[in-house]
Design an enzyme around this catalytic site. Structure first.
Site, PDB file in Angstrom:
ATOM      1  N   GLU A 173       0.832  -1.216   0.000  1.00 11.68           N
ATOM      2  CA  GLU A 173       0.000   0.000   0.000  1.00 11.68           C
ATOM      3  C   GLU A 173       0.866   1.264   0.000  1.00 11.68           C
ATOM      4  OE1 GLU A 173      -3.279   0.499  -0.331  1.00 11.68           O
ATOM      5  OE2 GLU A 173      -3.443  -1.640  -0.700  1.00 11.68           O
ATOM      6  N   CYS A 222     -24.847   6.027 -13.057  1.00  5.95           N
ATOM      7  CA  CYS A 222     -23.763   6.995 -12.839  1.00  5.95           C
ATOM      8  C   CYS A 222     -24.213   8.408 -13.236  1.00  5.95           C
ATOM      9  CB  CYS A 222     -22.538   6.578 -13.638  1.00  5.95           C
ATOM     10  SG  CYS A 222     -21.210   7.788 -13.543  1.00  5.95           S
ATOM     11  N   CYS A 246     -16.857   3.815 -19.738  1.00 11.54           N
ATOM     12  CA  CYS A 246     -18.219   3.672 -19.215  1.00 11.54           C
ATOM     13  C   CYS A 246     -18.942   2.483 -19.858  1.00 11.54           C
ATOM     14  CB  CYS A 246     -19.008   4.951 -19.449  1.00 11.54           C
ATOM     15  SG  CYS A 246     -18.232   6.400 -18.732  1.00 11.54           S
ATOM     16  N   CYS A 263     -12.713   3.478 -14.603  1.00 10.01           N
ATOM     17  CA  CYS A 263     -13.068   4.889 -14.399  1.00 10.01           C
ATOM     18  C   CYS A 263     -11.754   5.690 -14.407  1.00 10.01           C
ATOM     19  CB  CYS A 263     -13.823   5.053 -13.079  1.00 10.01           C
ATOM     20  SG  CYS A 263     -14.706   6.616 -12.980  1.00 10.01           S
ATOM     21  N   CYS A 301     -18.426  -0.432 -17.621  1.00 12.57           N
ATOM     22  CA  CYS A 301     -18.450  -0.157 -16.172  1.00 12.57           C
ATOM     23  C   CYS A 301     -19.702  -0.742 -15.529  1.00 12.57           C
ATOM     24  CB  CYS A 301     -18.400   1.349 -15.943  1.00 12.57           C
ATOM     25  SG  CYS A 301     -18.536   1.796 -14.196  1.00 12.57           S
TER      26      CYS A 301
HETATM   27  S1  SF4 Z   1     -19.994   5.014 -15.749  1.00 10.40           S
HETATM   28 FE1  SF4 Z   1     -19.394   6.510 -14.216  1.00 10.40          FE
HETATM   29  S2  SF4 Z   1     -18.254   5.361 -12.687  1.00 10.40           S
HETATM   30 FE2  SF4 Z   1     -18.376   4.105 -14.537  1.00 10.40          FE
HETATM   31  S3  SF4 Z   1     -16.512   4.542 -15.702  1.00 10.40           S
HETATM   32 FE3  SF4 Z   1     -18.106   5.915 -16.454  1.00 10.40          FE
HETATM   33  S4  SF4 Z   1     -17.835   7.772 -15.225  1.00 10.40           S
HETATM   34 FE4  SF4 Z   1     -16.771   6.139 -14.134  1.00 10.40          FE
END
Ligand code: SF4
Length: 361
Positions: A41, A216, A207, A200, A210
């Site tokens: 870390e 989002c 996205c 992200c 994601c």
């Molecule tokens: S949907 Fe939202 S959380 Fe997901 S990658 Fe895109 S900006 Fe990031």
């Protein structure tokens, strides 16, 4: 808070995504030894995974446990960090190992709250160590995770501002509170880290792949590029001055700048707070300054202010204008060897050098 998307399945979506797409083969994964997790870390702060891996192996080979690290000298530790940068991390790591030996019996404390009291360990790092080592339900909030939260929840404001950071921590706590008891904290914590660094992403987030995309805020409003907001820029102060380019008989009047100023140790032109002060100072020496002596003004940009310069090209014999203690009449042909600031060098180019050569010749 009415626009906040659903929180109840936030953590489980991250876990499910991590199971399929997250990282599972990193050298510090799979174990629960807080020493190894702590080392990874700290090394990963400000540093890419690929850079850290060889350092991590070398460090562990030489310092396999808290005791070995605590008993080494700082001079023995530093070479194992050389090249990783941010050397305060290595000094704190060494000091922390000594504190663990002297105050905690050579073991890490069993809660993130106590771990966060150790040298060089902040709240997020302490929570990550406790989550990976003991499965503690504490939220993390490193740079990558801040990006996920600001975008997903549509949080405006620079995350370095205390109130914005507090809001992000509050959201992270709520996400954990609403997660079911069976939540796997290792998968959730690692999943958040991986989602932030792989999906992200800082530049263009992915996205389309994601797991949070359907709820989002940043995606819904097209704000992926605008969030997280950058550090607010402080306006640069504007300052004014008038500069006197006083020349005569092939010489120009220069003034040594005080050591503490921005041009400390350099020769500059006599400077005044305003053109009016410049004109009055000249008159006091019997030098008349016609309006036509005014040159085109310009701005010189320093790192912490912008200086608006109004230059005046005035002719007077050195015999009339007696220099002050910090001033000197410098011959035109010595100017090349004289240390002057860049904007003054540009102004000196306006001197009628040809005339001087004619007079001198
Ligand atoms: S949907 Fe939202 S959380 Fe997901 S990658 Fe895109 S900006 Fe990031």
């Amino acid at each position: 808070m009415s626009s906040i998307p659903k929180l109840h399945d936030f953590a489980m979506r991250i876990c499910a995504w991590h199971g399929e797409h997250g990282r599972h083969e990193l050298p510090w994964q799979g174990g629960t030894d807080p020493y190894r997790i702590w080392l990874s870390e700290i090394m990963l702060q400000q540093t890419q995974v690929a850079t850290v891996i060889p350092y991590y192996h070398r460090f562990l080979e030489r310092f396999p446990d808290i005791e070995t690290l605590a008993h080494a000298t700082q001079e023995e530790v530093m070479p194992y960090w050389a090249g990783l940068g941010y050397y305060a991390r290595a000094r704190n790591l060494h000091r922390c190992a000594q504190v663990l030996m002297s105050e905690h019996g050579g073991r890490f404390p069993l809660s993130s709250e106590e771990i966060a009291q150790l040298p060089g360990i902040g709240r997020s790092t302490a929570a990550a160590i406790a989550a990976f080592s003991y499965g503690e339900r504490s939220p993390i909030m490193d740079g990558n995770v801040k990006r996920v939260f600001t975008r997903f929840f549509g949080v405006h404001g620079y995350p370095g501002i205390r109130s914005v950071e507090q809001r992000l921590w509050a959201l992270a706590e709520q996400a954990l509170e609403q997660a079911p008891p069976e939540l796997d904290m290792t998968a959730y914590t690692q999943g958040l880290m991986d989602l932030g660094s792989q999906t992200c992403r800082r530049g263009t987030p992915r996205c389309d792949v994601c797991p949070l995309a359907s709820d989002c805020e940043a995606k819904r409003l097209g704000l992926q590029q605008a969030l997280p907001e950058p550090r607010p820029r402080r306006p640069i102060p504007e300052r004014q001055c008038a500069m006197l380019l006083l020349h005569g008989d092939g010489h120009v009047l220069l003034e040594m700048q005080p050591q503490t100023g921005v041009w400390g140790g350099l020769w500059s032109l006599p400077r005044f707070d305003s053109s009016q002060e410049l004109v009055e100072a000249c008159l006091a020496k019997g030098i008349v300054v016609p309006d036509a002596a005014r040159m085109a003004g310009f701005v010189h940009v320093f790192t912490h202010f912008r200086l608006h310069i109004e230059p005046w090209l005035v002719e007077a014999s050195p015999t009339i204008a007696e220099p002050l203690a910090e001033q000197r009449w410098v011959a035109f042909d010595e100017l090349d060897q004289t240390a002057v600031p860049a904007p003054v060098r540009t102004l000196l180019d306006a001197l009628p050098l040809g005339q001087a050569e004619l007079r001198g010749g």
